[in-house]
Design a protein around this motif. Structure first.
Motif, PDB file in Angstrom:
ATOM      1  N   TYR A 107      16.681  15.338  22.390  1.00 47.51           N
ATOM      2  CA  TYR A 107      17.673  14.785  23.510  1.00 47.51           C
ATOM      3  C   TYR A 107      16.702  14.139  24.654  1.00 47.51           C
ATOM      4  N   PRO A 108      17.321  13.223  25.295  1.00 44.42           N
ATOM      5  CA  PRO A 108      16.479  12.695  26.479  1.00 44.42           C
ATOM      6  C   PRO A 108      15.857  13.821  27.413  1.00 44.42           C
ATOM      7  N   ILE A 109      14.534  13.437  27.719  1.00 45.13           N
ATOM      8  CA  ILE A 109      13.960  14.183  28.595  1.00 45.13           C
ATOM      9  C   ILE A 109      14.562  14.220  29.834  1.00 45.13           C
ATOM     10  N   SER A 110      15.009  13.169  30.450  1.00 44.36           N
ATOM     11  CA  SER A 110      15.624  12.985  31.724  1.00 44.36           C
ATOM     12  C   SER A 110      16.591  14.042  32.255  1.00 44.36           C
ATOM     13  N   ILE A 111      17.316  14.692  30.959  1.00 47.57           N
ATOM     14  CA  ILE A 111      18.345  15.643  31.263  1.00 47.57           C
ATOM     15  C   ILE A 111      17.873  16.980  31.805  1.00 47.57           C
ATOM     16  N   TYR A 112      16.773  17.290  31.458  1.00 43.67           N
ATOM     17  CA  TYR A 112      16.042  18.532  31.900  1.00 43.67           C
ATOM     18  C   TYR A 112      15.441  18.829  33.206  1.00 43.67           C
ATOM     19  N   SER A 113      15.279  19.918  33.616  1.00 39.86           N
ATOM     20  CA  SER A 113      14.820  20.200  34.580  1.00 39.86           C
ATOM     21  C   SER A 113      13.119  19.946  34.941  1.00 39.86           C
ATOM     22  N   LYS A 114      12.854  19.834  36.136  1.00 41.13           N
ATOM     23  CA  LYS A 114      11.202  19.287  36.116  1.00 41.13           C
ATOM     24  C   LYS A 114      10.392  20.097  35.380  1.00 41.13           C
ATOM     25  N   PRO A 115      10.487  21.523  35.527  1.00 36.10           N
ATOM     26  CA  PRO A 115       9.503  22.248  34.624  1.00 36.10           C
ATOM     27  C   PRO A 115       9.469  21.932  33.222  1.00 36.10           C
ATOM     28  N   ILE A 116      10.566  21.770  32.851  1.00 33.81           N
ATOM     29  CA  ILE A 116      10.579  21.507  31.344  1.00 33.81           C
ATOM     30  C   ILE A 116      10.077  20.041  30.968  1.00 33.81           C
ATOM     31  N   ARG A 117      10.269  19.273  31.829  1.00 31.88           N
ATOM     32  CA  ARG A 117       9.729  17.822  31.564  1.00 31.88           C
ATOM     33  C   ARG A 117       8.247  17.594  31.825  1.00 31.88           C
ATOM     34  N   ILE A 118       7.854  18.447  32.676  1.00 34.72           N
ATOM     35  CA  ILE A 118       6.299  18.781  32.694  1.00 34.72           C
ATOM     36  C   ILE A 118       5.790  19.126  31.620  1.00 34.72           C
ATOM     37  N   ILE A 119       6.318  20.345  30.951  1.00 38.96           N
ATOM     38  CA  ILE A 119       5.784  21.067  29.824  1.00 38.96           C
ATOM     39  C   ILE A 119       5.878  19.814  28.476  1.00 38.96           C
ATOM     40  N   MET A 120       6.942  19.408  28.637  1.00 37.80           N
ATOM     41  CA  MET A 120       7.193  18.370  27.445  1.00 37.80           C
ATOM     42  C   MET A 120       6.196  17.193  27.451  1.00 37.80           C
ATOM     43  N   THR A 121       5.742  16.864  28.657  1.00 39.20           N
ATOM     44  CA  THR A 121       5.124  15.515  28.902  1.00 39.20           C
ATOM     45  C   THR A 121       3.640  15.986  28.862  1.00 39.20           C
ATOM     46  N   TYR A 122       3.083  16.877  29.422  1.00 37.48           N
ATOM     47  CA  TYR A 122       1.665  17.147  30.026  1.00 37.48           C
ATOM     48  C   TYR A 122       1.003  18.227  28.962  1.00 37.48           C
ATOM     49  N   LEU A 123       1.836  19.027  28.705  1.00 41.50           N
ATOM     50  CA  LEU A 123       1.128  20.576  28.181  1.00 41.50           C
ATOM     51  C   LEU A 123       1.492  20.444  26.661  1.00 41.50           C
ATOM     52  N   ILE A 124       2.640  20.255  26.210  1.00 37.73           N
ATOM     53  CA  ILE A 124       2.955  20.316  24.712  1.00 37.73           C
ATOM     54  C   ILE A 124       3.719  18.955  24.672  1.00 37.73           C
ATOM     55  N   PRO A 125       2.886  17.832  24.495  1.00 38.36           N
ATOM     56  CA  PRO A 125       3.638  16.492  24.386  1.00 38.36           C
ATOM     57  C   PRO A 125       4.597  16.045  23.475  1.00 38.36           C
ATOM     58  N   PHE A 126       5.622  16.949  23.245  1.00 36.80           N
ATOM     59  CA  PHE A 126       6.739  16.588  22.479  1.00 36.80           C
ATOM     60  C   PHE A 126       7.646  15.289  22.894  1.00 36.80           C
ATOM     61  N   ALA A 127       7.587  15.163  24.044  1.00 35.13           N
ATOM     62  CA  ALA A 127       8.282  14.067  24.552  1.00 35.13           C
ATOM     63  C   ALA A 127       7.779  12.578  24.076  1.00 35.13           C
ATOM     64  N   PHE A 128       6.494  12.708  23.618  1.00 28.78           N
ATOM     65  CA  PHE A 128       6.169  11.274  23.129  1.00 28.78           C
ATOM     66  C   PHE A 128       6.502  11.046  21.551  1.00 28.78           C
ATOM     67  N   VAL A 129       7.013  12.132  20.881  1.00 25.52           N
ATOM     68  CA  VAL A 129       7.238  11.854  19.684  1.00 25.52           C
ATOM     69  C   VAL A 129       8.671  11.342  19.225  1.00 25.52           C
ATOM     70  N   ALA A 130       9.456  11.336  20.410  1.00 24.24           N
ATOM     71  CA  ALA A 130      10.854  10.908  20.386  1.00 24.24           C
ATOM     72  C   ALA A 130      11.430   9.923  21.562  1.00 24.24           C
ATOM     73  N   PHE A 131      11.505  10.794  22.519  1.00 27.32           N
ATOM     74  CA  PHE A 131      12.123  10.072  23.690  1.00 27.32           C
ATOM     75  C   PHE A 131      11.534   8.994  24.244  1.00 27.32           C
ATOM     76  N   PHE A 132      10.164   8.987  24.451  1.00 28.41           N
ATOM     77  CA  PHE A 132       9.634   7.777  24.772  1.00 28.41           C
ATOM     78  C   PHE A 132       9.555   6.542  24.007  1.00 28.41           C
ATOM     79  N   PRO A 133       9.201   6.703  22.714  1.00 30.60           N
ATOM     80  CA  PRO A 133       9.161   5.757  21.779  1.00 30.60           C
ATOM     81  C   PRO A 133      10.553   5.153  21.396  1.00 30.60           C
TER      82      PRO A 133
END
Length: 263
Positions: A193-219
């Motif tokens: 799902y779009p990372i923008s719908i989540y709270s800031k802590p989840i966005r940080i985890i998904m982007t910087y710690l466990i970068p799963f945001a880069f496998v779907a949402f960003f591309p």
């Protein structure tokens, strides 16, 4: 390189032979993964019956993101699912010994030891939803977009593999890292799902710690808007390279501290 390509072909051939011997198991597993992914789409459809959009995202856009997320995950699942065994049993039971006795790269042996045919269910759903998005003009089909989609899918699969390998390799030190791996890998469900719908802590985890945001949402956002290819697909490829280098370095370091189990 030629030797490893030949060996990989041998391993794949043996896998296909075993698949032929267990057709019912294969069909059940395939159907199970297919249905589990389709339930996610049914859930989205039910949600959008009540609301017109989700944080500015339409139903068709979310379908594309959801489907796009399944492709790299399915590739990783099919090719490298055996990494879970490293976290679960190979170290604590001393079964990793056999990978060290052969004159072949241990990681190569690890991923070739088993293929996961059930992952074809994920790939079928992913490609079907992407085709649905194309048919509904949610995304445009151009030669460059097709090339970028292939590059993105492979980079995304590498991110999935790297995350698995990193947390599974912790088993070399703590013997059993399956709980940590399950917790980390479970966050990949947020990538559907779009990372923008989540709270800031989840966005940080998904982007910087466990970068799963880069496998779907960003591309996927590039294919939906046609903008910022460098900060979407380009960033995904860069992140894939970085996390792979880190994960493989941890795996190699783990080999130096591995101790076989006693009896």
């Amino acid at each position: 390189m030629r030797r490893y390509i030949h060996l990989y072909r041998v391993f794949a051939t043996q896998f296909l032979k075993s698949l032929v011997q267990s057709k019912v198991d294969f069909v059940i597993g395939l159907l199970g993964f297919f249905l589990s992914q389709m339930f996610g789409i049914v859930f989205l459809a039910l949600v959008f019956k009540q609301i017109p959009s989700l944080n500015g995202w339409t139903f068709n856009q979310l379908v594309f993101i959801y489907g796009f997320a399944q492709i790299p995950r399915g590739i990783d699942h099919f090719l490298t699912d055996n990494i879970w065994m490293l976290a679960m049993r190979y170290v604590i039971r001393g079964e990793f010994d056999r990978f060290l006795l052969r004159p072949i790269n241990p990681f190569f042996q690890l991923i070739c030891d088993k293929f996961q045919a059930d992952a074809l269910g994920e790939l079928i759903v992913g490609f079907a939803l992407v085709v649905f998005s194309v048919a509904n003009h949610t995304v445009r089909v151009t030669p460059i977009n097709i090339i970028l989609l292939v590059v993105s899918a492979l980079a995304g699969a590498l991110i999935y593999t790297a995350v698995k390998l990193f947390f599974a390799s912790l088993a070399f030190w703590i013997k059993d890292s399956i709980a940590i791996l399950q917790l980390a890998y479970g966050t990949s469900d947020f990538a559907k799902y779009p990372i923008s719908i989540y709270s800031k802590p989840i966005r940080i985890i998904m982007t910087y710690l466990i970068p799963f945001a880069f496998v779907a949402f960003f591309p996927a956002s590039y294919f939906l808007t046609g903008k910022n290819v460098l900060t979407t697909i380009g960033a995904e490829v860069l992140i894939a390279g970085i996390v792979w280098i880190i994960a493989y370095a941890v795996f190699r370091k783990g080999l130096t501290v591995y101790e076989s189990a006693g009896n």
